[in-house]
Motif scaffolding. Structure first.
Motif, mmCIF file in Angstrom:
data_model
loop_
_atom_site.group_PDB
_atom_site.id
_atom_site.type_symbol
_atom_site.label_atom_id
_atom_site.label_comp_id
_atom_site.label_asym_id
_atom_site.label_seq_id
_atom_site.Cartn_x
_atom_site.Cartn_y
_atom_site.Cartn_z
ATOM 1 N N MET A 94 0.831 -1.195 0.000
ATOM 2 C CA MET A 94 0.000 0.000 0.000
ATOM 3 C C MET A 94 0.875 1.258 0.000
ATOM 4 O O MET A 94 1.871 1.307 0.693
ATOM 5 N N ARG A 95 0.463 2.240 -0.754
ATOM 6 C CA ARG A 95 1.240 3.465 -0.891
ATOM 7 C C ARG A 95 0.843 4.456 0.199
ATOM 8 O O ARG A 95 -0.198 5.104 0.126
ATOM 9 N N ALA A 96 1.691 4.589 1.212
ATOM 10 C CA ALA A 96 1.366 5.469 2.342
ATOM 11 C C ALA A 96 1.260 6.929 1.906
ATOM 12 O O ALA A 96 0.522 7.706 2.510
ATOM 13 N N ASP A 97 1.971 7.277 0.830
ATOM 14 C CA ASP A 97 1.933 8.686 0.388
ATOM 15 C C ASP A 97 0.580 9.058 -0.217
ATOM 16 O O ASP A 97 0.308 10.217 -0.476
ATOM 17 N N ARG A 98 -0.268 8.066 -0.475
ATOM 18 C CA ARG A 98 -1.582 8.370 -1.055
ATOM 19 C C ARG A 98 -2.679 8.446 0.000
ATOM 20 O O ARG A 98 -3.844 8.632 -0.330
ATOM 21 N N LEU A 99 -2.315 8.260 1.246
ATOM 22 C CA LEU A 99 -3.313 8.322 2.317
ATOM 23 C C LEU A 99 -3.816 9.752 2.495
ATOM 24 O O LEU A 99 -3.068 10.708 2.345
ATOM 25 N N GLU A 100 -5.114 9.863 2.835
ATOM 26 C CA GLU A 100 -5.715 11.174 3.066
ATOM 27 C C GLU A 100 -6.348 11.225 4.447
ATOM 28 O O GLU A 100 -7.040 10.287 4.853
ATOM 29 N N GLU A 101 -6.131 12.330 5.123
ATOM 30 C CA GLU A 101 -6.742 12.556 6.426
ATOM 31 C C GLU A 101 -8.263 12.660 6.260
ATOM 32 O O GLU A 101 -8.752 13.233 5.283
ATOM 33 N N VAL A 102 -9.013 12.096 7.194
ATOM 34 C CA VAL A 102 -10.475 12.226 7.182
ATOM 35 C C VAL A 102 -10.823 13.379 8.116
ATOM 36 O O VAL A 102 -10.577 13.300 9.316
ATOM 37 N N PRO A 103 -11.389 14.477 7.564
ATOM 38 C CA PRO A 103 -11.550 15.675 8.398
ATOM 39 C C PRO A 103 -12.678 15.585 9.420
ATOM 40 O O PRO A 103 -12.597 16.209 10.476
ATOM 41 N N SER A 104 -13.726 14.801 9.117
ATOM 42 C CA SER A 104 -14.875 14.814 10.026
ATOM 43 C C SER A 104 -15.650 13.503 9.948
ATOM 44 O O SER A 104 -15.455 12.696 9.033
ATOM 45 N N CYS A 105 -16.542 13.334 10.903
ATOM 46 C CA CYS A 105 -17.341 12.109 11.032
ATOM 47 C C CYS A 105 -18.330 11.988 9.873
ATOM 48 O O CYS A 105 -19.066 12.926 9.573
ATOM 49 N N ALA A 106 -18.384 10.807 9.258
ATOM 50 C CA ALA A 106 -19.281 10.589 8.124
ATOM 51 C C ALA A 106 -20.748 10.541 8.539
ATOM 52 O O ALA A 106 -21.635 10.732 7.720
ATOM 53 N N LEU A 107 -20.986 10.310 9.814
ATOM 54 C CA LEU A 107 -22.365 10.151 10.277
ATOM 55 C C LEU A 107 -22.962 11.480 10.716
ATOM 56 O O LEU A 107 -24.130 11.762 10.434
ATOM 57 N N CYS A 108 -22.181 12.311 11.419
ATOM 58 C CA CYS A 108 -22.771 13.534 11.986
ATOM 59 C C CYS A 108 -22.031 14.800 11.553
ATOM 60 O O CYS A 108 -22.493 15.902 11.853
ATOM 61 N N GLY A 109 -20.892 14.671 10.885
ATOM 62 C CA GLY A 109 -20.189 15.845 10.374
ATOM 63 C C GLY A 109 -19.270 16.541 11.363
ATOM 64 O O GLY A 109 -18.584 17.496 11.018
ATOM 65 N N THR A 110 -19.241 16.061 12.602
ATOM 66 C CA THR A 110 -18.403 16.690 13.633
ATOM 67 C C THR A 110 -16.929 16.349 13.398
ATOM 68 O O THR A 110 -16.601 15.213 13.067
ATOM 69 N N GLY A 111 -16.073 17.341 13.584
ATOM 70 C CA GLY A 111 -14.639 17.098 13.428
ATOM 71 C C GLY A 111 -13.967 16.666 14.719
ATOM 72 O O GLY A 111 -12.874 16.113 14.694
ATOM 73 N N GLU A 112 -14.611 16.913 15.849
ATOM 74 C CA GLU A 112 -13.993 16.566 17.141
ATOM 75 C C GLU A 112 -14.031 15.066 17.362
ATOM 76 O O GLU A 112 -15.042 14.418 17.103
ATOM 77 N N ARG A 113 -12.916 14.539 17.860
ATOM 78 C CA ARG A 113 -12.827 13.088 18.073
ATOM 79 C C ARG A 113 -11.695 12.798 19.037
ATOM 80 O O ARG A 113 -10.808 13.624 19.248
ATOM 81 N N SER A 114 -11.755 11.594 19.603
ATOM 82 C CA SER A 114 -10.653 11.159 20.458
ATOM 83 C C SER A 114 -10.010 9.941 19.807
ATOM 84 O O SER A 114 -10.688 9.140 19.155
ATOM 85 N N THR A 115 -8.703 9.831 19.974
ATOM 86 C CA THR A 115 -7.977 8.710 19.366
ATOM 87 C C THR A 115 -8.020 7.514 20.301
ATOM 88 O O THR A 115 -7.639 7.619 21.474
#
Ligand SMILES: [Zn+2]
Length: 304
Positions: free
Chosen positions: A1-22
């Motif tokens: 897999m090409r790590a250089d092609r990875l994209e950050e996911v900016p927000s939750c697909a269900l509710c649109g909120t960007g806040e999250r905990s890892t």
């Protein structure tokens, strides 16, 4: 897999909120939980087109590293899958019975459709991964298997009595638009059945990051009963009739048990490897870490 092609996911697909905990990180991936709705998802990840090219190629279905990606040998385990789907079909039959038309989305080699066909359904399938879609066509002569995404499938909307999604929604980059597209295929009053892994299950909590469903390149989402219900009811407009882990088990080979146990600890894999000689044996294993849901699409008479 090409790590250089990875994209950050900016927000939750269900509710649109960007806040999250890892929850945890396994470079380059992080598994995060949305602070608003609780959806668990993976970031960063491959963009949709690249996912298809790089993850779901021929080696996905016969993988050298199934703990990380894909299956050891999907087609060779036909017997186990067919027997598993016969058990799951008992759940389906509680909500929808033939005659009628069924669409299996993410049909892989067509093993569920084979069971549905022997049960009396008129069958069709959608499968984005070209090599396994070709296998499905060979396994099911006369059944229309569309190679591609559901959104591009040529089937008439609201023409199916039953739409099934076995182990599919967690792979889709946008589960909301995917579920809406799946729901659009169901006749008013028809049934949609979906299965996915349950991140809130006891087994998932005990294993933590060693849970076998954490396969970050392909399992982009991990639903719970709460987030799955939100997806089905609020986003896709379906009425949930039942949600259970009872039918989430599967028949597996001894080799599969040894391989998956190795994910928990390599010593277990070694201890269990003699099982691999038991070629004809099958175990029915239910870890109660999957959810199977049946939903009804509103409408279709009956006074609704
Ligand atoms: Zn959310």
């Amino acid at each position: 897999m090409r790590a250089d092609r990875l994209e950050e996911v900016p927000s939750c697909a269900l509710c649109g909120t960007g806040e999250r905990s890892t929850l945890f990180t396994e470079e380059p991936f992080s598994v995060v939980r949305c602070s608003n709705c609780g959806l668990v998802y993976v970031t960063p990840r491959l963009p949709p087109g690249v996912l298809l090219e790089e993850i779901y190629d021929e080696s996905y279905w016969k993988s050298d590293s199934p703990k990380v990606r894909g299956y050891a040998d999907y087609s060779a385990e036909r017997d186990f899958y067919v027997r598993t789907f016969r058990i799951r079909n008992r759940f389906v039959r509680s909500f929808a019975s033939p005659p009628g038309k069924v669409l299996d989305v993410g049909c892989a080699a067509g093993f569920f459709l084979a069971v549905a066909r022997e049960d009396g359904w008129e069958c069709a399938g959608v499968e984005p991964s070209a090599p396994i879609a070709e296998t499905a066509r060979k396994n099911l002569p006369g059944v229309e298997i569309f190679t591609g995404l559901l959104e591009d499938a040529p089937f008439e909307k609201e023409s199916f009595d039953l739409v099934t999604l076995w182990d599919v929604v967690e792979h889709t980059p946008d589960p909301v638009s995917f579920l809406r597209a799946a729901s659009a295929m169901v006749k008013p009053g028809g049934v949609l059945v979906l299965e996915t892994q349950n991140v809130d299950s006891l087994f998932a909590r005990i294993l933590g990051r060693k849970w076998q469903h954490y396969k970050h390149a392909e399992h982009l989402y991990h639903f719970s009963p709460h987030t799955l219900r939100r997806l089905l009811e609020k986003e896709a407009g379906l009425a949930v009739l039942a949600m259970t882990s009872r039918y989430g088990g599967k028949l597996v080979s001894p080799a599969f048990v040894a391989e998956r146990a190795g994910r928990i600890h390599p010593v277990l894999s070694g201890l269990l490897s003699p099982l691999s000689a038991m070629k004809r044996t099958a175990f029915y294993i239910n870890l109660f870490d999957e959810l199977v849901a049946a939903c009804r699409k509103p409408g279709g008479g009956g006074g609704e």
